[in-house]
Design an enzyme around this catalytic site. Structure first.
Site, PDB file in Angstrom:
ATOM      1  N   GLU A 142      -4.544 -16.590  25.926  1.00  0.00           N
ATOM      2  CA  GLU A 142      -4.614 -17.432  27.119  1.00  0.00           C
ATOM      3  C   GLU A 142      -3.256 -17.507  27.796  1.00  0.00           C
ATOM      4  OE1 GLU A 142      -6.588 -21.176  27.000  1.00  0.00           O
ATOM      5  OE2 GLU A 142      -8.125 -20.378  25.666  1.00  0.00           O
ATOM      6  N   GLY A 159       5.703 -25.587  14.505  1.00  0.00           N
ATOM      7  CA  GLY A 159       4.968 -26.474  15.393  1.00  0.00           C
ATOM      8  C   GLY A 159       4.078 -27.413  14.610  1.00  0.00           C
ATOM      9  N   CYS A 179      -9.401 -20.046  19.259  1.00  0.00           N
ATOM     10  CA  CYS A 179      -9.615 -18.870  18.410  1.00  0.00           C
ATOM     11  C   CYS A 179      -9.107 -19.032  16.981  1.00  0.00           C
ATOM     12  CB  CYS A 179      -8.945 -17.650  19.033  1.00  0.00           C
ATOM     13  SG  CYS A 179      -9.712 -17.152  20.568  1.00  0.00           S
ATOM     14  N   LEU A 181      -7.464 -11.051  23.911  1.00  0.00           N
ATOM     15  CA  LEU A 181      -6.741 -11.758  24.975  1.00  0.00           C
ATOM     16  C   LEU A 181      -6.086 -13.043  24.511  1.00  0.00           C
ATOM     17  CD1 LEU A 181      -9.170 -11.552  28.015  1.00  0.00           C
ATOM     18  CD2 LEU A 181      -7.165 -10.147  27.527  1.00  0.00           C
ATOM     19  N   LYS A 212     -10.418  -7.693  14.407  1.00  0.00           N
ATOM     20  CA  LYS A 212     -10.222  -8.894  15.234  1.00  0.00           C
ATOM     21  C   LYS A 212      -9.880 -10.115  14.362  1.00  0.00           C
ATOM     22  CE  LYS A 212     -10.747 -12.170  18.281  1.00  0.00           C
ATOM     23  NZ  LYS A 212     -10.333 -12.398  19.628  1.00  0.00           N
ATOM     24  N   LYS A 257     -10.976 -21.495  14.422  1.00  0.00           N
ATOM     25  CA  LYS A 257     -12.365 -21.065  14.221  1.00  0.00           C
ATOM     26  C   LYS A 257     -12.422 -19.703  13.506  1.00  0.00           C
ATOM     27  CE  LYS A 257     -14.664 -18.981  18.005  1.00  0.00           C
ATOM     28  NZ  LYS A 257     -15.612 -17.955  18.004  1.00  0.00           N
ATOM     29  N   VAL A 266     -13.833 -14.396  28.552  1.00  0.00           N
ATOM     30  CA  VAL A 266     -13.804 -12.987  28.156  1.00  0.00           C
ATOM     31  C   VAL A 266     -14.563 -12.133  29.165  1.00  0.00           C
ATOM     32  CG1 VAL A 266     -14.636 -11.371  26.386  1.00  0.00           C
ATOM     33  CG2 VAL A 266     -13.454 -13.461  25.700  1.00  0.00           C
ATOM     34  N   GLU A 296     -12.161  -8.469  21.646  1.00  0.00           N
ATOM     35  CA  GLU A 296     -11.217  -8.872  22.680  1.00  0.00           C
ATOM     36  C   GLU A 296     -10.013  -9.536  21.998  1.00  0.00           C
ATOM     37  OE1 GLU A 296     -11.505  -8.409  26.131  1.00  0.00           O
ATOM     38  OE2 GLU A 296      -9.488  -8.803  25.435  1.00  0.00           O
ATOM     39  N   LYS A 346      -1.423 -25.342  23.703  1.00  0.00           N
ATOM     40  CA  LYS A 346      -0.146 -24.633  23.772  1.00  0.00           C
ATOM     41  C   LYS A 346       0.358 -24.757  25.197  1.00  0.00           C
ATOM     42  CE  LYS A 346      -1.811 -20.002  24.985  1.00  0.00           C
ATOM     43  NZ  LYS A 346      -1.810 -18.571  24.650  1.00  0.00           N
TER      44      LYS A 346
HETATM   45  C1  UDX Z   1      -4.966 -16.224  20.204  1.00  0.00           C
HETATM   46  C2  UDX Z   1      -4.539 -14.786  19.929  1.00  0.00           C
HETATM   47  O1  UDX Z   1      -3.147 -14.652  20.222  1.00  0.00           O
HETATM   48  C3  UDX Z   1      -5.356 -13.814  20.766  1.00  0.00           C
HETATM   49  O2  UDX Z   1      -5.006 -12.463  20.457  1.00  0.00           O
HETATM   50  C4  UDX Z   1      -6.829 -14.037  20.469  1.00  0.00           C
HETATM   51  O3  UDX Z   1      -7.652 -13.166  21.251  1.00  0.00           O
HETATM   52  C5  UDX Z   1      -7.211 -15.491  20.711  1.00  0.00           C
HETATM   53  O4  UDX Z   1      -6.356 -16.356  19.945  1.00  0.00           O
HETATM   54  P1  UDX Z   1      -4.518 -18.031  22.095  1.00  0.00           P
HETATM   55  O5  UDX Z   1      -5.573 -18.900  21.484  1.00  0.00           O
HETATM   56  O6  UDX Z   1      -4.456 -17.909  23.578  1.00  0.00           O
HETATM   57  O7  UDX Z   1      -4.654 -16.533  21.551  1.00  0.00           O
HETATM   58  O8  UDX Z   1      -3.148 -18.632  21.565  1.00  0.00           O
HETATM   59  P2  UDX Z   1      -1.736 -18.137  20.997  1.00  0.00           P
HETATM   60  O9  UDX Z   1      -0.774 -17.989  22.104  1.00  0.00           O
HETATM   61  O10 UDX Z   1      -1.873 -16.996  20.089  1.00  0.00           O
HETATM   62  O11 UDX Z   1      -1.339 -19.470  20.168  1.00  0.00           O
HETATM   63  C6  UDX Z   1      -2.243 -20.002  19.185  1.00  0.00           C
HETATM   64  C7  UDX Z   1      -1.695 -21.254  18.577  1.00  0.00           C
HETATM   65  O12 UDX Z   1      -0.571 -20.989  17.752  1.00  0.00           O
HETATM   66  C8  UDX Z   1      -1.218 -22.301  19.589  1.00  0.00           C
HETATM   67  O13 UDX Z   1      -1.602 -23.586  19.127  1.00  0.00           O
HETATM   68  C9  UDX Z   1       0.298 -22.142  19.579  1.00  0.00           C
HETATM   69  O14 UDX Z   1       0.997 -23.307  19.960  1.00  0.00           O
HETATM   70  C10 UDX Z   1       0.530 -21.807  18.117  1.00  0.00           C
HETATM   71  N1  UDX Z   1       1.775 -21.051  17.878  1.00  0.00           N
HETATM   72  C11 UDX Z   1       1.930 -19.799  18.369  1.00  0.00           C
HETATM   73  C12 UDX Z   1       2.778 -21.621  17.086  1.00  0.00           C
HETATM   74  O15 UDX Z   1       2.655 -22.762  16.604  1.00  0.00           O
HETATM   75  N2  UDX Z   1       3.892 -20.884  16.828  1.00  0.00           N
HETATM   76  C13 UDX Z   1       4.089 -19.626  17.323  1.00  0.00           C
HETATM   77  O16 UDX Z   1       5.138 -19.036  17.041  1.00  0.00           O
HETATM   78  C14 UDX Z   1       3.066 -19.067  18.116  1.00  0.00           C
END
Ligand code: UDX
Length: 433
Positions: free
Chosen positions: A163, A261, A268, A161, A212, A271, A22, A159, A328
């Site tokens: 990944e 999935g 994120c 964001l 958030k 937690k 971040v 934030e 992911k």
């Molecule tokens: C997430 C939030 O999107 C972001 O806004 C926040 O700041 C941090 O947490 P991130 O952890 O990078 O971001 O992952 P994200 O792309 O959102 O995916 C989270 C999880 O959900 C992954 O395990 C992904 O595989 C799963 N997922 C996502 C699904 O199983 N199905 C979906 O349709 C989308």
């Protein structure tokens, strides 16, 4: 194309404490806008990497963005937080807030950062918390600031964001949420972000904190809902992919975050959902719906492993080729990765796992790493698709069939063309199809 660097109406000096994911993205974004950024990082190794021109996070486009800021003299790194905050108009706290015992967020790094800057801040410079902190934290942080002799205004600026899309997220945020009791401080933080052209939500601290956690909990709930519908689809003989297609055209629903999935993972969602449940409990509020989301998400791993044991009869002595290790696709991050949780269950059931991931890695007794998909599949009784790397959708099924011992494919991301897999002779088992 990302927007080119614009000179803001007036440039500010911004301190960012913490050069993690971040902190570095925040620093790179502000430098790109034209602000002067002073980054404080206490870990000597990380600091040395940054000072040598390295970028300790793996994120597409981040190297260029950060190096442009450093090369242009707009970003400097400092070992001591008092040096980083010297002369700063505003101080961002971007230290880790990990999960503590019982799902409660551990604010100790925030407290340590505050203690380190007491007596060194310019009067009036807002202290802005970028780290994820659940509702109720601003009051705790305010008390810690008072104890550290920091009378400066407190602002909460979460934030969002994602990944793999951090550069896009920092330069073109969907929104900027700024909460605090001091309207001048909120206005200053808003003004820092104005060149980005994003909608700015000005509010109080508790609302910013809750936004958030509500955003992440909503998305996690949506994924859990989709996984539940996929489960039901199997029982009623429906194809969840057709159902989701049917849902996604409704503009009130949309097509994002609708992929079934093995359950949501990452640093994120798991937690933050647990933290919101705990924060609600602290206010005597039972967030029953989110507790169910947590339970349903955990149960999803068992459903995926159940498909393997149903197809193989018994996992003892079997070899499972696992495609994907990261939480992911598009990242090497394995924090709370459902793929690793699946591997642990498969190993515990007495099987061997041979895993391939284009970027991530893991060490486990009984888990071998393979250099590509075909090597992972060699001699395997079953193939499990655990992470949504786009390249897994284009698997060479004939090459895989030629090297596998068994014929079972468990596609926990619904990536393969089901008909093509069946035509290639596989016992194909996706989610909800
Ligand atoms: C997430 C939030 O999107 C972001 O806004 C926040 O700041 C941090 O947490 P991130 O952890 O990078 O971001 O992952 P994200 O792309 O959102 O995916 C989270 C999880 O959900 C992954 O395990 C992904 O595989 C799963 N997922 C996502 C699904 O199983 N199905 C979906 O349709 C989308």
């Amino acid at each position: 194309m990302l927007p080119t660097s614009e000179q803001p109406a007036f440039v500010r000096t911004v301190a960012v404490l913490g050069a993690g994911y971040v902190g570095l993205t925040t620093a790179a974004g502000f430098a790109h806008i034209g602000h002067t950024v002073r980054v404080g990082e206490s870990a000597p190794e990380r600091l040395a990497t940054l000072e040598a021109g390295g970028v300790p996070i793996s994120e597409p486009g981040m190297d260029d963005l950060l190096r442009a800021g450093v090369g242009g003299g707009r970003i400097t790194f400092h070992a001591a937080n008092p040096d980083a905050v010297a002369g700063a108009d505003v101080v961002f706290i971007a230290v880790p807030t990990p999960e503590g015992p019982g799902g409660v967020v551990d604010l100790s790094s925030v407290h340590t950062a505050l203690e380190s800057i007491g007596g060194f801040l310019d009067q009036g410079a807002p202290v802005v918390v970028k780290s994820s902190v659940p509702p109720g934290s601003a009051e705790i942080i305010r008390r810690a600031m008072d104890e550290a002799g920091i009378g400066n205004p407190l602002v909460i600026n979460p934030e969002f964001l994602q990944e793999g899309r951090a550069v896009e997220g920092v330069l073109r945020p969907h929104r900027v949420v700024i909460g605090g009791a001091d309207t001048e401080a909120v206005a200053l933080v808003a003004e820092l972000h104005e060149p980005l052209g994003a909608p700015i939500v000005r509010t109080d601290a508790a609302s910013a904190e809750l936004t958030k956690y509500a955003a992440n909990s909503y998305l996690a709930t949506r994924i859990t809902f989709v996984n539940s519908i996929a489960h039901l689809a199997e029982d009623v003989g429906a194809d969840v992919e057709a159902v989701l297609d049917g849902l996604s055209h409704d503009p009130r629903i949309g097509g994002h975050y609708l992929r079934p999935g093995p359950g949501y993972g990452g640093s994120c969602f798991p937690k933050d959902v647990r933290a919101l449940v705990r924060a609600a409990e602290a206010h005597g509020h039972d967030l029953r719906m989110l507790r169910t989301v947590v339970e349903t998400n955990d149960a999803q791993l068992g459903r995926v492993v159940g498909k393997l044991s149903a197809g193989l009869g018994n996992l003892v002595g079997k070899t499972v080729a696992m495609l994907g290790i990261a939480f992911k696709g598009g990242t090497d991050d394995t924090r709370s990765s459902p793929a690793i949780a699946l591997a642990d269950r498969i190993l515990a059931a007495g099987a061997t796992v041979r895993a391939f991931d284009p970027a991530a890695t893991v060490e486990r007794d009984g888990l071998e790493l393979a250099g590509d998909e075909v090597e992972a599949a060699s001699g395997a009784d079953a193939l499990l698709i655990a992470t949504e790397w786009p390249q897994f959708a284009d698997l060479d099924l004939e090459a895989i069939a030629a090297v596998m011992r068994g014929r079972l494919i468990v596609d926990a991301r619904n990536m393969l063309d089901r008909d093509a897999a069946i035509a290639a002779g596989f016992d194909y088992r996706g989610l909800g199809r």
